[in-house]
Write an enzyme that holds these catalytic residues in place. Structure first.
Site, PDB file in Angstrom:
ATOM      1  N   TRP A  64      39.807   6.407  44.780  1.00  0.00           N
ATOM      2  CA  TRP A  64      39.714   5.516  45.950  1.00  0.00           C
ATOM      3  C   TRP A  64      39.117   4.174  45.529  1.00  0.00           C
ATOM      4  O   TRP A  64      39.489   3.132  46.047  1.00  0.00           O
ATOM      5  CB  TRP A  64      38.869   6.158  47.062  1.00  0.00           C
ATOM      6  CG  TRP A  64      39.607   7.186  47.879  1.00  0.00           C
ATOM      7  CD1 TRP A  64      40.670   7.948  47.486  1.00  0.00           C
ATOM      8  CD2 TRP A  64      39.341   7.548  49.238  1.00  0.00           C
ATOM      9  NE1 TRP A  64      41.068   8.758  48.501  1.00  0.00           N
ATOM     10  CE2 TRP A  64      40.277   8.553  49.586  1.00  0.00           C
ATOM     11  CE3 TRP A  64      38.397   7.159  50.191  1.00  0.00           C
ATOM     12  CZ2 TRP A  64      40.293   9.140  50.861  1.00  0.00           C
ATOM     13  CZ3 TRP A  64      38.405   7.738  51.450  1.00  0.00           C
ATOM     14  CH2 TRP A  64      39.351   8.723  51.779  1.00  0.00           C
ATOM     15  N   LYS A  88      36.862  11.645  55.888  1.00  0.00           N
ATOM     16  CA  LYS A  88      37.500  12.969  55.811  1.00  0.00           C
ATOM     17  C   LYS A  88      36.691  13.964  56.654  1.00  0.00           C
ATOM     18  O   LYS A  88      35.458  13.968  56.603  1.00  0.00           O
ATOM     19  CB  LYS A  88      37.524  13.438  54.357  1.00  0.00           C
ATOM     20  CG  LYS A  88      38.084  14.855  54.232  1.00  0.00           C
ATOM     21  CD  LYS A  88      38.592  15.141  52.859  1.00  0.00           C
ATOM     22  CE  LYS A  88      37.463  15.413  51.894  1.00  0.00           C
ATOM     23  NZ  LYS A  88      37.988  15.511  50.519  1.00  0.00           N
TER      24      LYS A  88
HETATM   25  C1  LIG Z   1      36.904  14.902  47.138  1.00  0.00           C
HETATM   26  S1  LIG Z   1      35.660  14.173  46.166  1.00  0.00           S
HETATM   27  C2  LIG Z   1      36.025  12.452  46.305  1.00  0.00           C
HETATM   28  C3  LIG Z   1      37.243  11.995  45.539  1.00  0.00           C
HETATM   29  C4  LIG Z   1      37.367  10.481  45.519  1.00  0.00           C
HETATM   30  N1  LIG Z   1      37.683   9.928  46.830  1.00  0.00           N
HETATM   31  C5  LIG Z   1      38.435   9.987  44.552  1.00  0.00           C
HETATM   32  O1  LIG Z   1      39.418   9.430  45.021  1.00  0.00           O
HETATM   33  O2  LIG Z   1      38.281  10.149  43.338  1.00  0.00           O
HETATM   34  C6  LIG Z   1      34.235  14.360  47.176  1.00  0.00           C
HETATM   35  C7  LIG Z   1      32.943  13.840  46.573  1.00  0.00           C
HETATM   36  O3  LIG Z   1      31.905  13.873  47.572  1.00  0.00           O
HETATM   37  C8  LIG Z   1      30.678  13.943  46.871  1.00  0.00           C
HETATM   38  N2  LIG Z   1      29.563  14.292  47.746  1.00  0.00           N
HETATM   39  C9  LIG Z   1      29.388  15.467  48.431  1.00  0.00           C
HETATM   40  N3  LIG Z   1      28.201  15.462  49.080  1.00  0.00           N
HETATM   41  C10 LIG Z   1      27.630  14.244  48.824  1.00  0.00           C
HETATM   42  C11 LIG Z   1      26.383  13.649  49.206  1.00  0.00           C
HETATM   43  N4  LIG Z   1      25.495  14.315  49.981  1.00  0.00           N
HETATM   44  N5  LIG Z   1      26.105  12.395  48.776  1.00  0.00           N
HETATM   45  C12 LIG Z   1      27.003  11.735  47.971  1.00  0.00           C
HETATM   46  N6  LIG Z   1      28.179  12.259  47.563  1.00  0.00           N
HETATM   47  C13 LIG Z   1      28.488  13.503  47.981  1.00  0.00           C
HETATM   48  C14 LIG Z   1      30.978  15.014  45.826  1.00  0.00           C
HETATM   49  O4  LIG Z   1      30.051  14.954  44.758  1.00  0.00           O
HETATM   50  C15 LIG Z   1      32.414  14.663  45.401  1.00  0.00           C
HETATM   51  O5  LIG Z   1      32.444  13.915  44.216  1.00  0.00           O
END
Ligand SMILES: C[S@@+](CC[C@H](N)C(=O)[O-])C[C@H]1O[C@@H](n2cnc3c(N)ncnc32)[C@H](O)[C@@H]1O
Length: 199
Positions: A52, A152
């Site tokens: 992203w 999301k």
């Molecule tokens: C589906 S991935 C994102 C993929 C990204 N949009 C891409 O295009 O590469 C979801 C991310 O949310 C992060 N995440 C989950 N909980 C979080 C939090 N409390 N604070 C920051 N990041 C978090 C995870 O570590 C993970 O890397």
């Protein structure tokens, strides 16, 4: 052994040099709702690995700026992009733009955050909604009036109820399940266009 299905979008992402297949979800959303414009300042919550960020960096151009945060260690390959800054941070430790070394509101806030899943449906839905609630909580401090928003959400009755209570925050409020989302997935995206600023 963990078997990863190498589907169409997975292969396409590799070929197009994107860090993840999720890029095609954001691309579809942006094409449909015109989320970004040149020069925008964008914050991307849960950016890792960074597809992203790659898409946003191009969409906002050199005069724009994209700030990403994630709990995972920094993905330094993104630092070759000049208009990008990344932080290793938990969203629950972020209160104001100053925590990201920024003084001003953002034009666009995007969140693809997903919790660690347990496989227990109710627990996963609660964890996901918890993240969504945190994002809405920081909106008034992070998003400019008339700003745009993408988040999301894992579908559940509680999530639907919660989102209903928020739809008036934006001039337009859309739900979308992008074509590249796996059919078994319960995720969808909410797109808010034109933030009205909370009364
Ligand atoms: C589906 S991935 C994102 C993929 C990204 N949009 C891409 O295009 O590469 C979801 C991310 O949310 C992060 N995440 C989950 N909980 C979080 C939090 N409390 N604070 C920051 N990041 C978090 C995870 O570590 C993970 O890397």
């Amino acid at each position: 052994m963990n078997f990863k299905v190498k589907d169409h979008y997975f292969k396409k992402a590799k070929k197009d040099n994107y860090l993840a297949r999720s890029v095609y979800k954001l691309e579809e959303i942006d094409k449909k709702y015109k989320v970004f414009k040149k020069g925008d300042r964008v914050v991307d919550l849960g950016y890792h690995p960074g597809s992203w960020m790659q898409y946003t960096s191009k969409a906002i151009g050199e005069s724009g700026k994209a700030i990403g945060i994630d709990i995972r260690p920094l993905n330094k390959t993104l630092l070759t992009l000049k208009n990008v800054k990344i932080f290793e941070k938990d969203i629950f430790d972020v209160q104001v733009p100053k925590d990201l070394e920024e003084d001003d509101y953002f034009d666009v806030l995007i969140s693809d955050m997903a919790p660690n899943t347990t496989g227990i449906k109710s627990v996963d839905q609660d964890r996901s909604l918890n993240l969504v609630e945190k994002v809405f909580e920081i909106l008034p401090i992070f998003l400019k009036k008339d700003g745009n928003f993408v988040i999301k959400v894992f579908d559940s009755n509680a999530a639907q109820q919660y989102l209903k209570s928020k739809r008036n925050l934006f001039k337009e409020f859309h739900h979308l399940k992008p074509k590249s989302t796996r059919t078994v997935s319960k995720e969808f995206f909410v797109i808010g266009i034109g933030y009205k600023v909370e009364e």
